[in-house]
Design a protein around this motif. Structure first.
Motif, PDB file in Angstrom:
ATOM      1  N   VAL A  80       0.833  -1.206   0.000  1.00 18.78           N
ATOM      2  CA  VAL A  80       0.000   0.000   0.000  1.00 18.78           C
ATOM      3  C   VAL A  80       0.866   1.254   0.000  1.00 18.78           C
ATOM      4  CG1 VAL A  80      -1.630   1.338   1.380  1.00 18.78           C
ATOM      5  CG2 VAL A  80      -1.976  -1.106   1.057  1.00 18.78           C
ATOM      6  N   LEU A  83       2.572   2.141  -3.277  1.00 17.61           N
ATOM      7  CA  LEU A  83       1.709   2.757  -4.283  1.00 17.61           C
ATOM      8  C   LEU A  83       1.667   4.269  -4.150  1.00 17.61           C
ATOM      9  CD1 LEU A  83      -1.354   0.345  -4.351  1.00 17.61           C
ATOM     10  CD2 LEU A  83       0.339   0.694  -6.140  1.00 17.61           C
ATOM     11  N   PRO A 158      -5.909   3.258  -1.445  1.00 16.96           N
ATOM     12  CA  PRO A 158      -4.915   2.247  -1.069  1.00 16.96           C
ATOM     13  C   PRO A 158      -4.466   2.372   0.384  1.00 16.96           C
ATOM     14  CG  PRO A 158      -4.331   3.232  -3.158  1.00 16.96           C
ATOM     15  CD  PRO A 158      -5.463   4.039  -2.607  1.00 16.96           C
ATOM     16  N   LEU A 163      -8.028  -1.790  -2.464  1.00 20.04           N
ATOM     17  CA  LEU A 163      -7.363  -1.912  -3.757  1.00 20.04           C
ATOM     18  C   LEU A 163      -8.318  -2.600  -4.719  1.00 20.04           C
ATOM     19  CD1 LEU A 163      -3.885  -3.115  -2.505  1.00 20.04           C
ATOM     20  CD2 LEU A 163      -4.494  -0.841  -3.296  1.00 20.04           C
TER      21      LEU A 163
END
Length: 195
Positions: A80, A83, A158, A163
């Motif tokens: 996470v 991202l 996220p 997701l």
């Protein structure tokens, strides 16, 4: 995570209180190494209210020493957090291109106040502080059209552990917004330099 949480360690035997608190913190917040000078009679209170995507938490406890080594940081949803970097680069590209395109239309320094006239309401209403469901249904499509709304969705979802393929919507929007803005800025600057 628990939907609503109310914890009072005084209901446990003193020898079990700190271990219970340690496990609770590791599960509900973030894994960490925790120690306390009050291990023999640790008293802690926790209250959490789940409001959908937001969670309000109140913790009360004696002094703690907490460390979070890199192994524990990596163990906590590393995918996470990884991202966030490409999402931030995409957001920076889109807003830089948009800012560049807008500045090609400005004639004088006082015209920059018009940028604030757009940016401040966008900052206040693009779900920065409140979820989209708070706004009337008639206003929601306008908010969804804002680039900051898509930027927030791309980073927030996220981070909250959501997701899915619906994250492609903000990605496509920001790529299109940035590309169109860069095209407009490049054309206008080229035209201005050829005069």
């Amino acid at each position: 995570m628990l939907p609503n949480l109310l914890v009072d360690t005084t209901v446990l035997p003193p020898a079990e209180r700190f271990d219970f608190w340690y496990a609770l913190v590791a599960r509900e917040t973030a894994p960490a190494h925790i120690t306390s000078a009050h291990l023999d009679n640790f008293v802690g209170y926790a209250r959490a209210i789940d409001l959908g995507r937001i969670r309000l938490t109140s913790l009360r406890y004696p002094s703690l020493d907490s460390t979070r080594p890199s192994q524990l940081v990596r163990r906590a949803e590393a995918d996470v957090y990884q991202l966030a970097l490409p999402a931030s680069v995409l957001i920076a590209y889109a807003f830089a291109a948009g800012g560049l395109a807008v500045t090609t239309y400005l004639r004088d320094f006082p015209d920059f106040q018009y940028i604030q006239l757009v940016m401040l309401p966008m900052y206040l209403f693009a779900t920065t502080f409140y979820p989209l469901s708070v706004y009337p249904a008639a206003v929601q499509p306008l908010i969804r059209a804002l680039p900051l709304y898509h930027s927030i969705e791309l980073v927030r979802e996220p981070a909250l552990g959501h997701l899915g393929w619906d994250l492609l919507i903000p990605v496509v929007y920001l790529v299109a917004f940035g590309s169109i803005a860069m095209y407009v800025a490049t054309r206008r600057m080229t035209r201005a330099m050829l005069r």
